[in-house]
Design an enzyme around this catalytic site. Structure first.
Site, PDB file in Angstrom:
ATOM      1  N   LYS A   1       0.652  -1.475   0.187  1.00 19.17           N
ATOM      2  CA  LYS A   1       0.354   0.395   0.365  1.00 19.17           C
ATOM      3  C   LYS A   1       0.453   1.254   0.038  1.00 19.17           C
ATOM      4  CE  LYS A   1      -4.271  -1.974  -0.204  1.00 19.17           C
ATOM      5  NZ  LYS A   1      -4.666  -1.917  -1.022  1.00 19.17           N
TER       6      LYS A   1
ATOM      7  N   GLU B   1      -9.621   5.966   2.888  1.00 18.71           N
ATOM      8  CA  GLU B   1     -10.644   4.792   3.259  1.00 18.71           C
ATOM      9  C   GLU B   1      -9.639   3.865   3.590  1.00 18.71           C
ATOM     10  OE1 GLU B   1     -10.252   5.438  -0.397  1.00 18.71           O
ATOM     11  OE2 GLU B   1      -9.829   3.339   0.062  1.00 18.71           O
TER      12      GLU B   1
ATOM     13  N   SER C   1       1.931  -9.812  -0.943  1.00 18.78           N
ATOM     14  CA  SER C   1       1.380  -8.429  -1.313  1.00 18.78           C
ATOM     15  C   SER C   1       1.516  -7.402   0.402  1.00 18.78           C
ATOM     16  CB  SER C   1       0.233  -8.159  -1.350  1.00 18.78           C
ATOM     17  OG  SER C   1      -1.474  -8.947  -0.714  1.00 18.78           O
TER      18      SER C   1
END
Lengths: 272, 412
Positions: free
Chosen positions: B88, B110, B377
């Protein structure tokens, strides 16, 4: 065409349009139908009915909760259109549907417009369908004689106002503030300037909504636009009085009368 | 090249947002277009990616997993080793830098599991931006540690109590905030979803995963991999890995969605597998919805995959056949979570565990491949409580000894 003639008739009387919004199916379909007739009786010139969506991202908490209540009661696109057909037999007031694009897309654009026109819908407001994505729906709406109502906001650029004006039908829904629907203490100070800006581009009637709930705000707004839209103020009454439809009808009726009165006063003041 | 200038990936993508946001999206698309060609912007971003995030991340040959699967050589792209522990940050740094260049002082985001919220709060802290994060109340309870991390980083976390109180509703609320404060606020979207230019922009920021992996793989093996595997919620780590291989037609791409309690139940989040085209959060893509288009409640054990939509580019890749999409259940992901922990000494995020579960589950069908890259990830520290609780609940306790305080042990 009902929308056009309504604005024309009001203009000839020196009046401004009062457009009243409620969510279809909140507290239930029967009460919604009664509310529509009551609001017409008490002076609403156009009635906007919300076809509730699970994720109404242009709406504040009042209409969000109302949508949730209506969906829980089983409101859906088919039930909505059936309700409109019944209402159309009983009222001559222009009826608008306000909904989000996914419900139209899911039902099928062509089928939705055809069924809406057949049921007696006069106009369509879709807050998450901007100009860039609306061409196919717009041409279908034109064929069926349903007005696709566009929204313009304080952030709209001159270029977007010009492009919207070229395509708009019925009236333009002017959003008074940058934000979501809801009750506010004061009418947004940007609203008048925005309406003036839009007026440069279009002869269509301009109706102002978002954050208008008191007769005073309605009067102030009516002084510089062709119509006002009131939603959350009415829906809040539904939230509070939904359990006792008798009281609800009376309160909403009184509220609509007072709103209509304030728009008449202003209109007569500004009449040349 | 996709998307076109209106953000369309053929019939998917686009901009379905209130008019209030349209000028801001036009401005953002223009500004991004300019900056993506500006060398000094790229240099600045690369500087932070190297020195702050710790890029390039390794491409690790997973020997034990390879032997266990018994087919292709399996390499892991180690996004779990980035600062904040998930991919991210690649995106939030890029967008925060963009926000700063646009003169915005406030950013909003969000978050579902809280990984994107933490990454946004991290970038905001470093660049001195005010940050507010919207998070479903239910997710705040499930991921209280991440709420604490965001607060530590100086961000305010706003609980969202509407709808299902999860990622979908947090996204609605972030959009409502943006509609209200669009003049001074930048919205950092966490995945390849939302209105144009977000799906493209987030893809570009995440494509560093695939660019590095492609180069590293060629260096290690002297050729391209046969197959790429990544989990898909919104789909940003998957697009990030896939995109630089898009023209390498012989490289297969596999996305793995969350089947939750099973595809035959109503508790899953397998959007591409069981959804149909629809519009949510500003773009047209696949969507889990009822027959009238009302968005369905979804479920996944992994909060990051617990979302009824998916990025429009994945809808496009599914439709044109360039990528294939499968799903695995909560139980299968839990098993893979433990397998990877014990075989490789790597505790993966529950999201990433879905990608591994697919490979373990389908090992017979994957023998046709000589090599593959799986996107790891994120790391799984955030999930250990969830996993411990779930294992106990699912009575896999018959095979393992679980205590909430202690480690998970799998008896072989």
């Amino acid at each position: 065409m009902r929308i056009k003639s309504t604005f024309k008739e009001l203009k000839s009387r020196g009046e401004k349009a009062l457009i009243a919004f409620i969510t279809a199916g909140d507290p239930d379909v029967e009460t919604t139908e009664k509310l529509v007739l009551e609001m017409e009786e008490k002076g609403a010139d156009i009635i906007e009915l919300g076809l509730p969506f699970s994720d109404p991202l242009a709406d504040g908490p009042v209409i969000q909760k109302s949508s949730q209540r209506a969906l829980k009661k089983g409101m859906n696109t088919s039930a909505f259109l059936e309700m409109i057909s019944r209402l159309r037999q009983k009222t001559r007031v222009p009826l608008l549907v306000l909904t989000y694009y996914n419900l139209v897309f899911s039902y099928g654009e062509e089928k939705f417009i055809t069924d809406a026109a057949r049921a007696g819908i006069d106009g369509l407001v879709i807050p998450d369908l901007p100009l860039e994505e609306s061409s196919s729906l717009q041409s279908l709406a034109l064929q069926q004689g349903v007005d696709l109502i566009y929204l313009l906001t304080p952030t709209s650029t001159e270029e977007r106002i010009r492009m919207t004006s070229e395509r708009a039908q019925g009236f333009i829904y002017c959003v008074a503030l940058t934000g979501v629907t809801g009750v506010r203490d004061n009418l947004s100070i940007n609203a008048e300037e925005m309406v003036k800006r839009i007026k440069n581009y279009t002869p269509l009637p301009l109706a102002l909504g978002f954050g208008i709930s008191t007769p005073q705000q309605a009067g102030e707004a009516a002084a510089f636009c062709d119509g006002i839209i009131v939603g959350s103020g009415i829906v809040r009454m539904v939230e509070q009085l939904g359990e006792s439809p008798g009281n609800l009808l009376r309160e909403v009726g009184n509220y609509i009368s007072s709103l209509k009165e304030s728009t008449r006063e202003t209109s007569s003041q500004v009449r040349p | 090249m996709y998307p076109d200038k209106f953000g369309h990936f053929e019939e998917f993508g686009g901009r379905y947002v209130p008019e209030t946001l349209m000028p801001a999206l036009e401005e953002l698309a223009e500004k991004y277009e300019d900056l993506s060609r500006e060398e000094s912007f790229q240099r600045e971003l690369n500087h932070y990616l190297q020195n702050y995030v710790g890029r390039p991340t390794p491409l690790y040959f997973a020997k034990a997993l390879t032997e266990m699967v018994g087919g292709p050589k399996i390499y892991l792209k180690r996004e779990d080793l980035t600062h904040t522990g998930a991919h991210k940050i690649n995106n939030t740094l890029g967008q925060a830098l963009l926000a700063r260049r646009m003169g915005k002082e406030r950013v909003i985001a969000e978050t579902g599991a809280g990984q994107h919220g933490v990454a946004a709060a991290t970038a905001a802290a470093m660049f001195g931006l005010k940050c507010e994060v919207y998070m479903g109340k239910e997710d705040m309870e499930r991921q209280s540690l991440n709420v604490f991390r965001m607060n530590l980083l100086g961000a305010r976390v706003n609980p969202v109590t509407s709808g299902s109180m999860t990622l979908k509703d947090a996204t609605n609320e972030a959009i409502r905030d943006w509609v209200t404060n669009v003049q001074d606020t930048y919205y950092i979207i966490g995945s390849v979803v939302g209105p144009h230019p977000y799906p493209r922009m987030v893809r570009d920021f995440q494509a560093i995963i695939g660019r590095e992996a492609r180069e590293q793989f060629i260096k290690a093996e002297g050729k391209l991999p046969d197959c790429l595997v990544a989990c898909v919620g919104g789909g940003s780590n998957a697009i990030g890995l896939f995109y630089p291989f898009m023209e390498d037609r012989k490289v297969d791409m596999i996305g793995v969605e969350a089947a939750g309690l099973g595809l035959n139940t109503d508790k899953h989040a397998a959007t591409l597998t069981l959804g149909r085209p629809g519009v949510l959060h500003g773009s047209k893509s696949f969507l889990l919805q009822d027959s009238y288009g009302q968005v369905s409640p979804v479920h996944s054990i992994s909060a990051g995959l617990d979302y009824p939509g998916v990025g429009p580019e994945h809808a496009f890749l599914k439709t044109n056949g360039r990528a294939s999409y499968f799903s695995v259940t909560d139980g299968e992901a839990l098993e893979a979570f433990q397998v990877l922990s014990q075989a490789e000494g790597i505790i993966p995020a529950l999201e990433s565990a879905h990608a591994f579960a697919h490979v373990i589950k389908n090992k017979e069908n994957l023998t046709k491949y000589n090599s593959m890259i799986i996107c790891l990830s994120g790391r799984g520290d955030k999930d250990v409580n969830t996993v411990a609780g779930a294992l106990e609940k699912m009575k896999i306790a018959a095979e393992c000894e679980v205590t909430l305080e202690g480690p998970v042990e799998v008896k072989r």
